[in-house]
Design a protein around this motif. Structure first.
Motif, mmCIF file in Angstrom:
data_model
loop_
_atom_site.group_PDB
_atom_site.id
_atom_site.type_symbol
_atom_site.label_atom_id
_atom_site.label_comp_id
_atom_site.label_asym_id
_atom_site.label_seq_id
_atom_site.Cartn_x
_atom_site.Cartn_y
_atom_site.Cartn_z
ATOM 1 N N SER A 16 0.818 -1.209 0.000
ATOM 2 C CA SER A 16 0.000 0.000 0.000
ATOM 3 C C SER A 16 0.853 1.262 0.000
ATOM 4 C CB SER A 16 -0.906 0.022 1.235
ATOM 5 O OG SER A 16 -1.627 -1.168 1.345
ATOM 6 N N THR A 17 2.074 1.132 0.478
ATOM 7 C CA THR A 17 2.960 2.293 0.578
ATOM 8 C C THR A 17 3.931 2.378 -0.593
ATOM 9 O OG1 THR A 17 2.834 2.281 2.996
ATOM 10 C CG2 THR A 17 4.722 3.380 2.008
ATOM 11 N N ASP A 18 4.637 1.268 -0.855
ATOM 12 C CA ASP A 18 5.769 1.319 -1.777
ATOM 13 C C ASP A 18 5.348 1.491 -3.229
ATOM 14 O OD1 ASP A 18 7.175 0.880 0.503
ATOM 15 O OD2 ASP A 18 7.594 -1.231 0.112
ATOM 16 N N MET A 19 4.169 0.970 -3.599
ATOM 17 C CA MET A 19 3.787 1.012 -5.003
ATOM 18 C C MET A 19 3.524 2.435 -5.483
ATOM 19 S SD MET A 19 1.130 -1.468 -7.002
ATOM 20 C CE MET A 19 -0.306 -0.975 -6.073
ATOM 21 N N ILE A 23 9.868 -13.699 1.478
ATOM 22 C CA ILE A 23 8.839 -13.653 0.435
ATOM 23 C C ILE A 23 8.212 -12.268 0.379
ATOM 24 C CG2 ILE A 23 6.631 -14.639 -0.308
ATOM 25 C CD1 ILE A 23 7.522 -17.216 1.203
ATOM 26 N N MET A 24 7.914 -11.722 1.566
ATOM 27 C CA MET A 24 7.322 -10.395 1.633
ATOM 28 C C MET A 24 8.233 -9.348 0.997
ATOM 29 S SD MET A 24 6.449 -8.048 4.937
ATOM 30 C CE MET A 24 8.129 -7.440 4.929
ATOM 31 N N GLY A 25 9.545 -9.560 1.125
ATOM 32 C CA GLY A 25 10.495 -8.596 0.587
ATOM 33 C C GLY A 25 10.408 -8.430 -0.915
ATOM 34 N N VAL A 26 9.893 -9.448 -1.597
ATOM 35 C CA VAL A 26 9.727 -9.336 -3.043
ATOM 36 C C VAL A 26 8.711 -8.244 -3.383
ATOM 37 C CG1 VAL A 26 9.003 -10.568 -5.126
ATOM 38 C CG2 VAL A 26 10.344 -11.749 -3.379
ATOM 39 N N ILE A 45 9.386 -5.147 -6.020
ATOM 40 C CA ILE A 45 8.751 -4.967 -7.333
ATOM 41 C C ILE A 45 7.664 -3.895 -7.319
ATOM 42 C CG2 ILE A 45 9.224 -7.359 -7.958
ATOM 43 C CD1 ILE A 45 6.268 -7.972 -7.474
ATOM 44 N N ALA A 46 7.152 -3.552 -6.107
ATOM 45 C CA ALA A 46 6.037 -2.596 -6.046
ATOM 46 C C ALA A 46 6.398 -1.230 -6.624
ATOM 47 C CB ALA A 46 5.533 -2.462 -4.608
ATOM 48 N N PRO A 47 7.554 -0.628 -6.278
ATOM 49 C CA PRO A 47 7.867 0.680 -6.881
ATOM 50 C C PRO A 47 8.048 0.594 -8.390
ATOM 51 C CG PRO A 47 9.234 0.279 -4.945
ATOM 52 C CD PRO A 47 8.574 -1.020 -5.286
ATOM 53 N N VAL A 48 8.642 -0.531 -8.871
ATOM 54 C CA VAL A 48 8.807 -0.695 -10.323
ATOM 55 C C VAL A 48 7.442 -0.793 -10.987
ATOM 56 C CG1 VAL A 48 9.751 -2.165 -12.140
ATOM 57 C CG2 VAL A 48 11.035 -1.822 -10.017
ATOM 58 N N GLY A 107 14.649 10.004 -12.263
ATOM 59 C CA GLY A 107 13.279 9.931 -12.743
ATOM 60 C C GLY A 107 12.507 8.866 -11.987
ATOM 61 N N PRO A 108 11.183 8.798 -12.195
ATOM 62 C CA PRO A 108 10.360 7.817 -11.465
ATOM 63 C C PRO A 108 10.839 6.377 -11.623
ATOM 64 C CG PRO A 108 8.955 9.429 -12.535
ATOM 65 C CD PRO A 108 10.352 9.693 -13.023
ATOM 66 N N MET A 109 11.216 5.954 -12.830
ATOM 67 C CA MET A 109 11.642 4.575 -13.026
ATOM 68 C C MET A 109 13.020 4.326 -12.426
ATOM 69 S SD MET A 109 11.002 1.575 -13.841
ATOM 70 C CE MET A 109 9.380 1.885 -14.521
ATOM 71 N N ALA A 110 13.929 5.281 -12.565
ATOM 72 C CA ALA A 110 15.258 5.136 -11.958
ATOM 73 C C ALA A 110 15.131 5.073 -10.438
ATOM 74 C CB ALA A 110 16.162 6.295 -12.374
ATOM 75 N N PHE A 111 14.221 5.894 -9.888
ATOM 76 C CA PHE A 111 13.984 5.824 -8.449
ATOM 77 C C PHE A 111 13.453 4.453 -8.056
ATOM 78 C CE2 PHE A 111 10.572 5.907 -5.257
ATOM 79 C CZ PHE A 111 11.349 6.108 -4.119
ATOM 80 N N ALA A 112 12.496 3.936 -8.824
ATOM 81 C CA ALA A 112 11.913 2.630 -8.507
ATOM 82 C C ALA A 112 12.973 1.539 -8.523
ATOM 83 C CB ALA A 112 10.795 2.308 -9.496
ATOM 84 N N LEU A 113 13.872 1.581 -9.493
ATOM 85 C CA LEU A 113 14.927 0.569 -9.578
ATOM 86 C C LEU A 113 15.910 0.701 -8.421
ATOM 87 C CD1 LEU A 113 15.583 0.638 -13.427
ATOM 88 C CD2 LEU A 113 14.483 -1.188 -12.115
ATOM 89 N N SER A 114 16.237 1.938 -8.039
ATOM 90 C CA SER A 114 17.147 2.125 -6.907
ATOM 91 C C SER A 114 16.496 1.657 -5.607
ATOM 92 C CB SER A 114 17.574 3.599 -6.804
ATOM 93 O OG SER A 114 16.470 4.429 -6.466
#
Length: 395
Positions: free
Chosen positions: A23-26, A140-143, A147-150, A245-252
Protein backbone atom coordinates in the motif's frame (compact mmCIF):
# COMPACT_ATOMS: atom_id res chain seq x y z
CA UNK A 1 -6.83 -26.31 3.46
CA UNK A 2 -3.44 -24.73 4.11
CA UNK A 3 -1.35 -26.72 6.63
CA UNK A 4 1.54 -25.78 8.97
CA UNK A 5 5.13 -26.31 7.78
CA UNK A 6 4.13 -25.90 4.14
CA UNK A 7 5.37 -23.32 1.67
CA UNK A 8 1.80 -22.51 0.67
CA UNK A 9 0.89 -21.36 4.19
CA UNK A 10 4.13 -19.37 4.48
CA UNK A 11 3.38 -17.60 1.19
CA UNK A 12 -0.16 -16.66 2.26
CA UNK A 13 1.02 -15.36 5.65
CA UNK A 14 3.82 -13.42 3.92
CA UNK A 15 1.36 -11.79 1.51
CA UNK A 16 -0.88 -10.83 4.43
CA UNK A 17 2.02 -9.06 6.13
CA UNK A 18 2.99 -7.49 2.78
CA UNK A 19 -0.33 -5.67 2.49
CA UNK A 20 1.04 -2.61 4.31
CA UNK A 21 4.29 -2.34 2.31
CA UNK A 22 2.37 -2.83 -0.94
CA UNK A 23 0.00 0.00 0.00
CA UNK A 24 2.96 2.29 0.58
CA UNK A 25 5.77 1.32 -1.78
CA UNK A 26 3.79 1.01 -5.00
CA UNK A 27 2.75 4.66 -5.04
CA UNK A 28 6.10 6.10 -3.89
CA UNK A 29 7.27 7.01 -7.42
CA UNK A 30 3.98 8.89 -7.91
CA UNK A 31 4.26 11.12 -4.82
CA UNK A 32 5.48 14.17 -6.78
CA UNK A 33 2.70 13.56 -9.34
CA UNK A 34 0.09 13.34 -6.57
CA UNK A 35 1.34 16.63 -5.12
CA UNK A 36 1.08 18.28 -8.52
CA UNK A 37 -2.28 16.78 -9.50
CA UNK A 38 -3.97 17.58 -6.18
CA UNK A 39 -2.16 20.93 -5.73
CA UNK A 40 -0.57 19.80 -2.47
CA UNK A 41 2.72 20.62 -0.78
CA UNK A 42 5.42 18.03 -0.09
CA UNK A 43 4.47 18.10 3.62
CA UNK A 44 0.79 17.48 2.81
CA UNK A 45 1.67 14.63 0.47
CA UNK A 46 3.94 13.22 3.18
CA UNK A 47 0.86 12.97 5.40
CA UNK A 48 -0.56 10.28 3.11
CA UNK A 49 2.33 8.18 4.42
CA UNK A 50 2.47 9.32 8.03
CA UNK A 51 -1.31 9.19 8.60
CA UNK A 52 -1.25 5.72 7.09
CA UNK A 53 1.17 4.75 9.86
CA UNK A 54 -1.06 6.28 12.54
CA UNK A 55 -4.02 4.35 11.12
CA UNK A 56 -1.88 1.23 11.09
CA UNK A 57 -1.10 1.74 14.76
CA UNK A 58 -4.70 2.57 15.72
CA UNK A 59 -6.10 -0.54 14.04
CA UNK A 60 -3.63 -2.79 15.80
CA UNK A 61 -5.01 -1.70 19.16
CA UNK A 62 -8.12 -3.82 18.55
CA UNK A 63 -7.29 -6.57 16.07
CA UNK A 64 -5.00 -8.63 18.30
CA UNK A 65 -7.12 -8.67 21.48
CA UNK A 66 -10.32 -9.32 19.48
CA UNK A 67 -8.67 -12.19 17.57
CA UNK A 68 -7.56 -13.72 20.90
CA UNK A 69 -11.21 -13.68 21.95
CA UNK A 70 -13.18 -14.63 18.80
CA UNK A 71 -10.56 -16.28 16.54
CA UNK A 72 -8.08 -15.22 13.87
CA UNK A 73 -10.04 -15.83 10.67
CA UNK A 74 -13.18 -13.66 11.11
CA UNK A 75 -11.13 -10.68 12.27
CA UNK A 76 -8.72 -11.18 9.37
CA UNK A 77 -11.57 -11.14 6.85
CA UNK A 78 -12.95 -7.92 8.34
CA UNK A 79 -9.57 -6.21 7.94
CA UNK A 80 -9.22 -7.33 4.33
CA UNK A 81 -12.72 -6.10 3.49
CA UNK A 82 -12.02 -2.67 5.01
CA UNK A 83 -8.70 -2.44 3.17
CA UNK A 84 -10.38 -3.21 -0.16
CA UNK A 85 -13.14 -0.63 0.29
CA UNK A 86 -10.68 2.05 1.44
CA UNK A 87 -8.49 1.36 -1.62
CA UNK A 88 -11.54 2.22 -3.71
CA UNK A 89 -11.83 5.48 -1.76
CA UNK A 90 -8.17 6.30 -2.50
CA UNK A 91 -8.79 5.66 -6.19
CA UNK A 92 -11.67 8.14 -6.29
CA UNK A 93 -10.16 10.83 -3.98
CA UNK A 94 -10.83 14.33 -5.45
CA UNK A 95 -8.34 16.22 -3.24
CA UNK A 96 -5.41 15.67 -0.88
CA UNK A 97 -7.60 15.82 2.25
CA UNK A 98 -9.87 13.01 1.07
CA UNK A 99 -6.86 10.97 -0.04
CA UNK A 100 -5.31 11.34 3.42
CA UNK A 101 -8.60 10.24 5.03
CA UNK A 102 -8.95 7.24 2.70
CA UNK A 103 -5.33 6.27 3.37
CA UNK A 104 -6.07 6.32 7.10
CA UNK A 105 -8.99 3.90 6.58
CA UNK A 106 -6.86 1.78 4.26
CA UNK A 107 -4.31 1.50 7.05
CA UNK A 108 -6.99 0.49 9.56
CA UNK A 109 -7.81 -2.41 7.27
CA UNK A 110 -4.21 -3.36 6.46
CA UNK A 111 -3.19 -3.45 10.13
CA UNK A 112 -5.35 -6.53 10.79
CA UNK A 113 -3.54 -8.96 8.46
CA UNK A 114 -0.06 -8.08 9.74
CA UNK A 115 -1.05 -8.44 13.41
CA UNK A 116 -2.91 -11.69 12.83
CA UNK A 117 -0.21 -13.07 10.52
CA UNK A 118 2.34 -12.78 13.35
CA UNK A 119 -0.16 -14.24 15.84
CA UNK A 120 -0.79 -17.25 13.58
CA UNK A 121 2.96 -17.91 13.51
CA UNK A 122 3.00 -17.89 17.33
CA UNK A 123 -0.07 -20.19 17.36
CA UNK A 124 1.73 -22.76 15.23
CA UNK A 125 5.47 -22.53 16.04
CA UNK A 126 7.87 -22.20 18.99
CA UNK A 127 11.24 -20.53 19.64
CA UNK A 128 13.82 -20.45 16.86
CA UNK A 129 11.31 -22.18 14.53
CA UNK A 130 9.02 -19.15 14.90
CA UNK A 131 11.94 -16.84 14.15
CA UNK A 132 12.82 -18.89 11.08
CA UNK A 133 9.21 -18.80 9.89
CA UNK A 134 9.03 -15.03 10.29
CA UNK A 135 12.30 -14.74 8.37
CA UNK A 136 10.92 -16.96 5.59
CA UNK A 137 7.81 -14.80 5.46
CA UNK A 138 10.00 -11.69 5.37
CA UNK A 139 12.01 -13.13 2.46
CA UNK A 140 8.84 -13.65 0.44
CA UNK A 141 7.32 -10.40 1.63
CA UNK A 142 10.49 -8.60 0.59
CA UNK A 143 9.73 -9.34 -3.04
CA UNK A 144 6.66 -7.08 -2.77
CA UNK A 145 8.50 -3.84 -1.88
CA UNK A 146 11.17 -4.81 -4.42
CA UNK A 147 8.75 -4.97 -7.33
CA UNK A 148 6.04 -2.60 -6.05
CA UNK A 149 7.87 0.68 -6.88
CA UNK A 150 8.81 -0.70 -10.32
CA UNK A 151 5.20 -1.71 -10.89
CA UNK A 152 4.07 1.72 -9.68
CA UNK A 153 6.58 3.39 -11.99
CA UNK A 154 5.17 1.44 -14.91
CA UNK A 155 1.53 2.00 -13.98
CA UNK A 156 1.75 5.76 -13.32
CA UNK A 157 2.66 6.89 -16.89
CA UNK A 158 0.01 4.57 -18.33
CA UNK A 159 -2.96 5.10 -16.03
CA UNK A 160 -1.90 7.82 -13.59
CA UNK A 161 -1.28 7.52 -9.86
CA UNK A 162 -4.85 6.34 -9.17
CA UNK A 163 -4.16 3.03 -10.89
CA UNK A 164 -1.78 2.16 -8.05
CA UNK A 165 -4.76 2.04 -5.71
CA UNK A 166 -6.77 -0.02 -8.19
CA UNK A 167 -3.97 -2.59 -8.06
CA UNK A 168 -4.08 -2.54 -4.23
CA UNK A 169 -7.85 -3.06 -4.35
CA UNK A 170 -7.47 -6.15 -6.56
CA UNK A 171 -4.68 -7.52 -4.35
CA UNK A 172 -6.81 -7.15 -1.21
CA UNK A 173 -9.85 -8.77 -2.82
CA UNK A 174 -7.77 -11.71 -4.02
CA UNK A 175 -6.26 -12.29 -0.57
CA UNK A 176 -9.70 -12.14 1.06
CA UNK A 177 -10.89 -14.88 -1.30
CA UNK A 178 -7.94 -17.15 -0.45
CA UNK A 179 -8.39 -16.61 3.29
CA UNK A 180 -12.12 -17.30 3.14
CA UNK A 181 -11.70 -20.53 1.18
CA UNK A 182 -8.34 -22.00 2.25
CA UNK A 183 -7.07 -20.66 5.59
CA UNK A 184 -8.12 -22.69 8.67
CA UNK A 185 -8.56 -21.21 12.14
CA UNK A 186 -5.24 -21.47 14.03
CA UNK A 187 -6.34 -20.39 17.52
CA UNK A 188 -6.60 -23.55 19.59
CA UNK A 189 -8.09 -21.97 22.72
CA UNK A 190 -9.93 -18.68 22.75
CA UNK A 191 -9.27 -16.17 25.51
CA UNK A 192 -11.91 -15.95 28.21
CA UNK A 193 -11.02 -12.34 29.03
CA UNK A 194 -13.87 -9.85 28.64
CA UNK A 195 -13.29 -7.43 25.78
CA UNK A 196 -13.35 -3.75 26.70
CA UNK A 197 -11.16 -0.73 26.19
CA UNK A 198 -9.95 -0.89 29.81
CA UNK A 199 -9.25 -4.64 29.69
CA UNK A 200 -7.11 -4.12 26.56
CA UNK A 201 -5.19 -1.34 28.31
CA UNK A 202 -4.65 -3.56 31.36
CA UNK A 203 -3.35 -6.33 29.13
CA UNK A 204 -0.99 -3.90 27.39
CA UNK A 205 0.28 -2.70 30.77
CA UNK A 206 0.95 -6.28 31.79
CA UNK A 207 2.95 -6.90 28.62
CA UNK A 208 5.01 -3.75 29.13
CA UNK A 209 5.86 -4.99 32.61
CA UNK A 210 7.94 -7.74 30.99
CA UNK A 211 11.48 -6.39 30.58
CA UNK A 212 12.43 -8.69 27.72
CA UNK A 213 9.30 -7.76 25.79
CA UNK A 214 10.13 -4.05 26.13
CA UNK A 215 13.65 -4.60 24.80
CA UNK A 216 12.60 -6.56 21.73
CA UNK A 217 9.81 -4.11 20.93
CA UNK A 218 12.36 -1.29 21.13
CA UNK A 219 14.74 -3.11 18.77
CA UNK A 220 11.93 -3.78 16.33
CA UNK A 221 10.64 -0.19 16.29
CA UNK A 222 14.13 1.30 15.87
CA UNK A 223 14.97 -1.00 12.94
CA UNK A 224 11.65 -0.23 11.26
CA UNK A 225 11.91 3.49 12.06
CA UNK A 226 15.04 3.91 9.94
CA UNK A 227 13.47 1.87 7.14
CA UNK A 228 10.33 4.01 7.17
CA UNK A 229 12.41 7.18 7.17
CA UNK A 230 13.90 6.00 3.88
CA UNK A 231 10.48 4.95 2.52
CA UNK A 232 8.93 8.33 3.32
CA UNK A 233 11.84 10.57 2.35
CA UNK A 234 13.64 8.76 -0.46
CA UNK A 235 11.30 9.75 -3.28
CA UNK A 236 11.89 13.45 -2.63
CA UNK A 237 15.62 13.11 -1.92
CA UNK A 238 16.48 10.82 -4.82
CA UNK A 239 14.22 12.52 -7.36
CA UNK A 240 14.60 16.16 -6.28
CA UNK A 241 18.15 16.32 -4.90
CA UNK A 242 19.81 13.65 -7.06
CA UNK A 243 17.59 14.09 -10.14
CA UNK A 244 16.38 10.52 -10.64
CA UNK A 245 13.28 9.93 -12.74
CA UNK A 246 10.36 7.82 -11.47
CA UNK A 247 11.64 4.57 -13.03
CA UNK A 248 15.26 5.14 -11.96
CA UNK A 249 13.98 5.82 -8.45
CA UNK A 250 11.91 2.63 -8.51
CA UNK A 251 14.93 0.57 -9.58
CA UNK A 252 17.15 2.13 -6.91
CA UNK A 253 14.46 1.42 -4.30
CA UNK A 254 14.34 -2.21 -5.47
CA UNK A 255 18.13 -2.43 -5.06
CA UNK A 256 17.72 -1.38 -1.42
CA UNK A 257 15.04 -4.03 -0.90
CA UNK A 258 17.46 -6.68 -2.21
CA UNK A 259 19.56 -5.90 0.87
CA UNK A 260 16.53 -6.60 3.07
CA UNK A 261 15.80 -9.89 1.30
CA UNK A 262 19.46 -10.86 1.68
CA UNK A 263 19.24 -10.18 5.40
CA UNK A 264 16.17 -12.41 5.80
CA UNK A 265 17.82 -15.27 3.89
CA UNK A 266 20.97 -14.90 6.00
CA UNK A 267 18.84 -14.91 9.16
CA UNK A 268 17.33 -18.28 8.23
CA UNK A 269 20.85 -19.75 8.16
CA UNK A 270 22.08 -18.01 11.30
CA UNK A 271 19.14 -18.43 13.67
CA UNK A 272 19.67 -22.18 14.08
CA UNK A 273 23.35 -22.19 15.14
CA UNK A 274 23.44 -18.69 16.67
CA UNK A 275 19.93 -18.32 18.12
CA UNK A 276 17.62 -15.33 18.02
CA UNK A 277 19.90 -12.96 19.96
CA UNK A 278 23.02 -13.98 18.02
CA UNK A 279 21.26 -13.10 14.77
CA UNK A 280 20.01 -9.80 16.17
CA UNK A 281 23.56 -8.90 17.26
CA UNK A 282 24.77 -9.06 13.65
CA UNK A 283 21.67 -7.19 12.49
CA UNK A 284 22.07 -4.16 14.77
CA UNK A 285 25.73 -3.86 13.72
CA UNK A 286 24.56 -3.60 10.09
CA UNK A 287 21.97 -0.99 11.07
CA UNK A 288 24.55 1.21 12.78
CA UNK A 289 27.19 0.78 10.08
CA UNK A 290 24.81 1.43 7.17
CA UNK A 291 23.35 4.59 8.71
CA UNK A 292 26.74 5.99 9.74
CA UNK A 293 28.27 5.34 6.32
CA UNK A 294 25.38 7.17 4.64
CA UNK A 295 25.96 10.25 6.82
CA UNK A 296 29.68 10.27 5.99
CA UNK A 297 29.12 9.97 2.23
CA UNK A 298 26.32 12.54 2.00
CA UNK A 299 28.04 15.04 4.33
CA UNK A 300 31.23 14.66 2.26
CA UNK A 301 29.32 15.89 -0.77
CA UNK A 302 29.38 12.69 -2.86
CA UNK A 303 27.20 13.66 -5.83
CA UNK A 304 25.98 10.18 -6.76
CA UNK A 305 22.66 8.78 -5.54
CA UNK A 306 24.69 5.69 -4.54
CA UNK A 307 25.80 7.66 -1.48
CA UNK A 308 22.26 7.04 -0.18
CA UNK A 309 21.26 3.79 -1.88
CA UNK A 310 24.43 1.77 -1.16
CA UNK A 311 24.52 2.29 2.63
CA UNK A 312 20.74 1.89 2.78
CA UNK A 313 21.04 -1.59 1.29
CA UNK A 314 23.37 -2.48 4.18
CA UNK A 315 20.94 -0.94 6.68
CA UNK A 316 18.10 -2.97 5.16
CA UNK A 317 20.16 -6.13 5.48
CA UNK A 318 20.29 -5.28 9.19
CA UNK A 319 16.51 -4.86 9.22
CA UNK A 320 16.10 -8.34 7.70
CA UNK A 321 18.39 -9.81 10.35
CA UNK A 322 16.95 -7.89 13.30
CA UNK A 323 13.23 -7.40 12.94
CA UNK A 324 11.86 -10.95 12.44
CA UNK A 325 13.98 -12.28 15.31
CA UNK A 326 13.03 -9.39 17.61
CA UNK A 327 9.35 -9.98 16.83
CA UNK A 328 9.64 -13.71 17.53
CA UNK A 329 11.48 -13.03 20.80
CA UNK A 330 8.83 -10.52 21.88
CA UNK A 331 5.94 -12.96 21.29
CA UNK A 332 7.53 -16.12 22.73
CA UNK A 333 6.63 -15.55 26.43
CA UNK A 334 2.91 -15.04 25.63
CA UNK A 335 1.37 -18.06 23.86
CA UNK A 336 -2.02 -17.28 25.42
CA UNK A 337 -1.93 -13.61 24.33
CA UNK A 338 -0.07 -13.75 21.03
CA UNK A 339 -2.60 -11.49 19.30
CA UNK A 340 -2.46 -8.86 22.03
CA UNK A 341 1.35 -8.97 22.18
CA UNK A 342 1.50 -8.65 18.38
CA UNK A 343 -0.90 -5.69 18.50
CA UNK A 344 1.10 -3.74 21.07
CA UNK A 345 4.34 -4.41 19.20
CA UNK A 346 2.78 -3.07 16.02
CA UNK A 347 1.32 -0.01 17.75
CA UNK A 348 4.72 0.95 19.16
CA UNK A 349 6.49 0.27 15.87
CA UNK A 350 4.10 2.18 13.65
CA UNK A 351 3.57 5.12 16.01
CA UNK A 352 7.31 5.67 16.27
CA UNK A 353 7.74 5.42 12.50
CA UNK A 354 4.86 7.85 11.88
CA UNK A 355 6.31 10.45 14.24
CA UNK A 356 9.73 10.00 12.67
CA UNK A 357 8.21 10.42 9.20
CA UNK A 358 6.44 13.66 10.16
CA UNK A 359 9.61 15.14 11.69
CA UNK A 360 11.63 14.14 8.63
CA UNK A 361 8.99 15.58 6.27
CA UNK A 362 9.18 18.95 8.00
CA UNK A 363 12.97 19.03 7.50
CA UNK A 364 13.18 17.94 3.86
CA UNK A 365 14.13 21.39 2.62
CA UNK A 366 16.13 20.58 -0.49
CA UNK A 367 19.03 18.98 1.35
CA UNK A 368 19.67 15.23 1.44
CA UNK A 369 21.34 15.31 4.88
CA UNK A 370 18.22 15.05 7.14
CA UNK A 371 17.50 11.59 5.70
CA UNK A 372 20.85 9.92 6.55
CA UNK A 373 20.98 11.66 9.94
CA UNK A 374 17.60 10.14 10.83
CA UNK A 375 18.56 6.67 9.61
CA UNK A 376 21.93 6.74 11.37
CA UNK A 377 20.29 7.79 14.65
CA UNK A 378 17.95 4.78 14.63
CA UNK A 379 20.75 2.38 13.75
CA UNK A 380 23.11 3.62 16.46
CA UNK A 381 20.30 3.60 19.04
CA UNK A 382 19.44 -0.02 18.15
CA UNK A 383 23.08 -1.01 18.62
CA UNK A 384 23.18 0.78 21.99
CA UNK A 385 19.92 -0.79 23.18
CA UNK A 386 21.13 -4.28 22.33
CA UNK A 387 24.49 -3.71 24.01
CA UNK A 388 22.96 -2.38 27.24
CA UNK A 389 20.17 -4.92 27.76
CA UNK A 390 21.89 -8.28 28.03
CA UNK A 391 20.44 -9.05 31.46
CA UNK A 392 16.89 -8.16 30.47
CA UNK A 393 17.11 -10.29 27.31
CA UNK A 394 18.52 -13.28 29.18
CA UNK A 395 15.82 -12.91 31.82
Amino acid sequence: MLKPNTLALTVVLALLTALGPLSTDMYLPALPAIAQDLTASAAQTQLTLSLFLFGFAAGQFFYGPISDRVGRKPVLLFGLALFTLASLGCTLAPNIESLIAARFLQALGASGPIVIGRAIVRDLYEGARAGKELSRMASIMGVVPAIAPVLGGLIAPWGGWRMNFVAALLFGAGLATVVALRLPESLARKSAQTLSFLSILRSFRSLLGHRGYRVYVMLSLLAYGGLFAFISGSSFVLQTVYGLGPMAFALSFSFVVVGYIGGTFLAQRLVGPHGLDGTIRIGVACLALGGSLMVVLVASGVASFLAVVGPMALYCMGVGLTMPQAMASALMPFPDRAGTASSLLGICQMSFAAILGIVLGQNLDGSALPLPLTIAATGLMALAVFGLTGRARRG
